[in-house]
Each structure stands twice: as C-alpha cells, then as structure tokens.
Design a protein around this motif. Structure first.
Motif, PDB file in Angstrom:
ATOM      1  N   UNK A  58      40.952  53.141  36.242  1.00 29.97           N
ATOM      2  CA  UNK A  58      40.756  53.463  37.655  1.00 29.97           C
ATOM      3  C   UNK A  58      40.949  52.218  38.500  1.00 29.97           C
ATOM      4  N   UNK A  59      41.564  52.387  39.654  1.00 28.55           N
ATOM      5  CA  UNK A  59      41.803  51.286  40.581  1.00 28.55           C
ATOM      6  C   UNK A  59      40.596  51.157  41.499  1.00 28.55           C
ATOM      7  N   UNK A  60      40.074  49.936  41.597  1.00 24.08           N
ATOM      8  CA  UNK A  60      38.925  49.670  42.469  1.00 24.08           C
ATOM      9  C   UNK A  60      39.191  48.413  43.284  1.00 24.08           C
ATOM     10  N   UNK A  61      38.307  48.180  44.237  1.00 25.34           N
ATOM     11  CA  UNK A  61      38.414  47.006  45.102  1.00 25.34           C
ATOM     12  C   UNK A  61      37.131  46.189  45.039  1.00 25.34           C
ATOM     13  N   UNK A  62      37.305  44.882  45.092  1.00 23.92           N
ATOM     14  CA  UNK A  62      36.176  43.966  45.283  1.00 23.92           C
ATOM     15  C   UNK A  62      36.308  43.450  46.704  1.00 23.92           C
ATOM     16  N   UNK A  63      35.252  43.670  47.491  1.00 28.13           N
ATOM     17  CA  UNK A  63      35.322  43.317  48.905  1.00 28.13           C
ATOM     18  C   UNK A  63      33.958  42.825  49.374  1.00 28.13           C
ATOM     19  N   UNK A  64      33.967  41.751  50.159  1.00 27.96           N
ATOM     20  CA  UNK A  64      32.726  41.250  50.736  1.00 27.96           C
ATOM     21  C   UNK A  64      32.279  42.217  51.820  1.00 27.96           C
ATOM     22  N   UNK A  65      31.041  42.680  51.701  1.00 29.95           N
ATOM     23  CA  UNK A  65      30.462  43.577  52.694  1.00 29.95           C
ATOM     24  C   UNK A  65      29.367  42.822  53.424  1.00 29.95           C
ATOM     25  N   UNK A 140      41.936  41.528  59.414  1.00 31.08           N
ATOM     26  CA  UNK A 140      40.543  41.146  59.165  1.00 31.08           C
ATOM     27  C   UNK A 140      40.037  41.637  57.817  1.00 31.08           C
ATOM     28  N   UNK A 141      40.954  42.049  56.937  1.00 34.18           N
ATOM     29  CA  UNK A 141      40.575  42.667  55.677  1.00 34.18           C
ATOM     30  C   UNK A 141      40.973  41.750  54.510  1.00 34.18           C
ATOM     31  N   UNK A 142      40.008  41.452  53.653  1.00 37.76           N
ATOM     32  CA  UNK A 142      40.240  40.610  52.492  1.00 37.76           C
ATOM     33  C   UNK A 142      39.617  41.296  51.290  1.00 37.76           C
ATOM     34  N   UNK A 143      40.429  41.625  50.303  1.00 34.03           N
ATOM     35  CA  UNK A 143      39.892  42.281  49.127  1.00 34.03           C
ATOM     36  C   UNK A 143      40.743  41.960  47.914  1.00 34.03           C
ATOM     37  N   UNK A 144      40.184  42.264  46.754  1.00 35.19           N
ATOM     38  CA  UNK A 144      40.850  42.030  45.479  1.00 35.19           C
ATOM     39  C   UNK A 144      40.935  43.353  44.739  1.00 35.19           C
ATOM     40  N   UNK A 145      42.104  43.672  44.196  1.00 36.88           N
ATOM     41  CA  UNK A 145      42.308  44.917  43.459  1.00 36.88           C
ATOM     42  C   UNK A 145      42.044  44.644  41.976  1.00 36.88           C
ATOM     43  N   UNK A 146      41.242  45.524  41.363  1.00 33.98           N
ATOM     44  CA  UNK A 146      40.925  45.420  39.937  1.00 33.98           C
ATOM     45  C   UNK A 146      41.040  46.803  39.315  1.00 33.98           C
ATOM     46  N   UNK A 147      41.150  46.843  37.997  1.00 32.84           N
ATOM     47  CA  UNK A 147      41.151  48.125  37.297  1.00 32.84           C
ATOM     48  C   UNK A 147      40.075  48.084  36.222  1.00 32.84           C
ATOM     49  N   UNK A 148      39.475  49.242  35.992  1.00 30.30           N
ATOM     50  CA  UNK A 148      38.424  49.381  34.983  1.00 30.30           C
ATOM     51  C   UNK A 148      38.562  50.734  34.300  1.00 30.30           C
ATOM     52  N   UNK A 149      38.118  50.788  33.063  1.00 31.88           N
ATOM     53  CA  UNK A 149      38.049  52.079  32.384  1.00 31.88           C
ATOM     54  C   UNK A 149      36.847  52.844  32.925  1.00 31.88           C
TER      55      UNK A 149
END
Length: 190
Positions: A58-65, A140-149
C-alpha cells in the motif's frame, strides 16, 4: 422519529473564516426546550485514497502535521475543492501527492472523523492498477512517499505508530474487503 434527540437552530453566526476553516457558533434549542451553544467547523469534505500496488503493498505518505507537532503516516488524502466531486478529488489528490495514477477505482464509504465539532465527511476510495508518474505537490506541501505491506501497517496501527483516523478506517475497510465481507464495486479511471 428522532424528535426527542433533535436540536433546532435558533441563531447562527460565523465566528471566523480563514483559508481552510469556517468556524460557526449557533444557539440551539434542545429537545427539553433549554437553549445552549454549539461551536463547529464547516468543511467541504475530503477524500482518502487507499492505493494498492500490484504486489499488494500500500502507498502511504509521511507528512509533518503541525497541530500534532510530528510526522504522521497516513494514506493520501485531500480536501474537496468547491464544485469538485469526491471521485475527481481522489484522482487528483493521488496523482498530485504521490505521482501515481490508477486504472481502477472503488468507493468504499463515508466517515465522519470529528462529528462533535465539524461537519466534515471523508469519502474512502480504493485505487488499484497503479502506474507511477511525477508528483505535483503544492508549494506549501512537503511529504515522503513510502510503501508498506498490510501486515506492516496493521502492526504500526497496533503499536500506535499510525493514529490517523482515516488511515485506520481505510485499513479496516481493506481487511474487510480482502476477507470478502465488505464488497467494493470497481470502475475504470476517467
């Protein structure tokens, strides 16, 4: 049939309007005749997308909130623009934030993650048949794309590594779908 639970608006005022938030304060009549105030946020709604790669990851995002003061792990999501359908929003947000395009889409349902103080509804969509392109993040958007099972995401949820409500519900829906309990109707991308 729910008259004994309904509250009736007596007076409504907009307390504050920003780029993202529309804060209201209403005076309401309670079922017993007494009056009180209700403060809440009016919101266009949003879409969360559960993107499924061909290998099941699954594709997910890491983002500072900012309100949380930390980086959060979540499924891609975004606010519905004025006049935009939830489906179009999901397609747009997935591509803008992750660069992925999906061949097929399925609407799962709607969740209200903060109904005590907001009318925001978040549509849950699934996307599969993904092909990777280039993300087009807002300035204004900064994020990192990651994948996980699925198993990795479930472990993160169980350990408190994922606390985002829309992502927790997205995982629940995915598990119910994969178990054959909650069907999804897939449609071709526009």
């Amino acid at each position: 049939r729910d008259a004994h639970l309904r509250e009736v608006t007596v007076r409504s005022e907009q307390v504050w309007q920003g780029r993202f938030l529309d804060v209201r304060r209403d005076t309401v009549a309670l079922p017993n005749g007494a009056q009180t105030t209700r403060e809440y946020i009016v919101h266009n709604g949003a879409v969360v997308v559960v993107p499924i790669l061909d290998d099941g990851r699954l594709v997910m995002e890491r983002q500072y909130r900012y309100p949380m003061g930390r980086v959060m792990l979540e499924f891609p999501a975004g606010k519905i623009d004025d006049g935009e359908s939830p489906f179009v929003c999901g397609v747009r947000e997935l591509e803008e934030e992750t660069g992925y395009r999906a061949a097929e889409w399925a609407r799962a349902g709607l969740l209200h993650n903060a109904m005590a103080y907001s009318d925001e509804g978040i549509e849950i969509w699934f996307a599969r048949g993904l092909s990777r392109g280039k993300a087009r993040l807002d300035a204004e958007e900064f994020l990192e794309i990651v994948t996980h099972s699925e198993a990795e995401i479930e472990a993160l949820c169980a350990s408190g590594g994922i606390t985002d409500a829309k992502s927790l519900i997205g995982l629940l829906w995915l598990q119910k779908y994969r178990a054959g309990l909650w069907p999804l109707v897939w449609q071709a991308a526009p």
